[in-house]
Design an enzyme around this catalytic site. Sequence first.
Site: not given
Length: 455
Positions: A173-174, A176-177, A213-214, A374
């Site tokens: 969650h940074n 780049v995401h 969004h994050d 996954q």
Amino acid sequence: MSCLMVERCGEISFDNPDQNAKCVCMLGDVRVRGQTGVPAERRGSYPFIDFRLLNNTAHSGEIGTKKKVKRLLSFQRYFHVSRLHRGAIPQAPLHFLDEDYLGQARHMLSKVGMWDFDIFLFDRLTNGNTLVPLLCHLFNIHGLIHHFQLDMVTLHRFLVMVQEDYHSQNPYHNAVHAADVTQAMNCFLKEPKLSSFLTPLDIMLGLLSAVTHDLDHPGVNQLFLIKTNHHLCSLYQNISVLENHHWRSAVCLLRESRLFAHLPKEMTQDIEQRLGSLILATDITRQKEFLTRLENHLKNQDLRLEDAQNRHFILQIALKCADICNPCRIWEVSKQWSERVCEEFYRQGDLEQKFKLEISPLCNQQEDSIPSIQIGFMTHIAEPLFKKWYHFTESPLGENMLSHLTTNKAKWKSIQHTQHSSNGGSSGSNSNKINDHAGQGTENEEQTVNEGDSP
């Protein structure tokens, strides 16, 4: 300087009680810093979680007052607002790039609408400055700067603030995401079934919701915050805690940067509310709600995109798809996201184990393998959503995404089989865990979302 201080201090509040809105204060009192002891470079409403404070609070049975909650929420805005007043020099990295790298980054931006866009390569070419050039470029090519008469300096300042409010120490969650989700959203906004109906406001909201969004994500999920009695849980009454915080943080930055200060008040209020509706839709515990609604629309063939409400609903679905689209990327990119998100899960599990808390689902590195996480996520979360999305778009992109998802799932199954054979034992399946969290109000929300972002 005092005038600036008065202008930037204040609070965000919403009048509609149905939105469970609370106020977020921006305080400039230097005494706050002295009392909290949080390092200045560690900004955000999620300071390092102090378990001594949590334990003391738990033992004493003390519940924070509204005033205490406001002071806790003032950390982020205080550290950001008062840097210059404290004479502090920002510790942001210097973005000095070789001209060859700048040229390659510009070339990549010319292909930002392609699904095989490699956000990790773009991050390296921009020296970690991913969000700012990406969003400036997208706002420009969509004509949003001209249409809304945005000031480029103000837009740049807002995007820098957004980029800095993502925690770079988070494996997943940074920024780049956020950039990856924004690039995916841009691709979805160009889908032929949708693009001809979108207004400039729709496009801007789609991009803004994707990039924020994050925002200020702590790297742990809502279940962790509840178990540790985090103040945001009481603030938002355990309902979409992280999503509410991301939304309020985004509104903070919009108001603080004054990006829309020149627009009519009614319009800015509408932007803020619609932005919240989009971000809140990413709560994975609402997955069944949105899937059922989309399925009914497709069955009844009543999705008329001339209607603003229907367009907004499709934007919500598009953002949900963009948020968990990593299983639909090429294997080399998708695998990196898988490893990153699971690393974030495992860090949470290690933290919970260290402080003798029950380890959250999917966060136990000894029991929850990357392949099983996954496979479960793809089966129960990603596949149903992207099949419905393809049913709506009927586009080559939708078909290509499903093809990647199928290929990636098969590769994880092969890896799981190899690991199972080499271990000579059974590795527990996480499918039911993920399915439970997607359909119930249990809070593995960000945790499950992230899994999909890394197939």
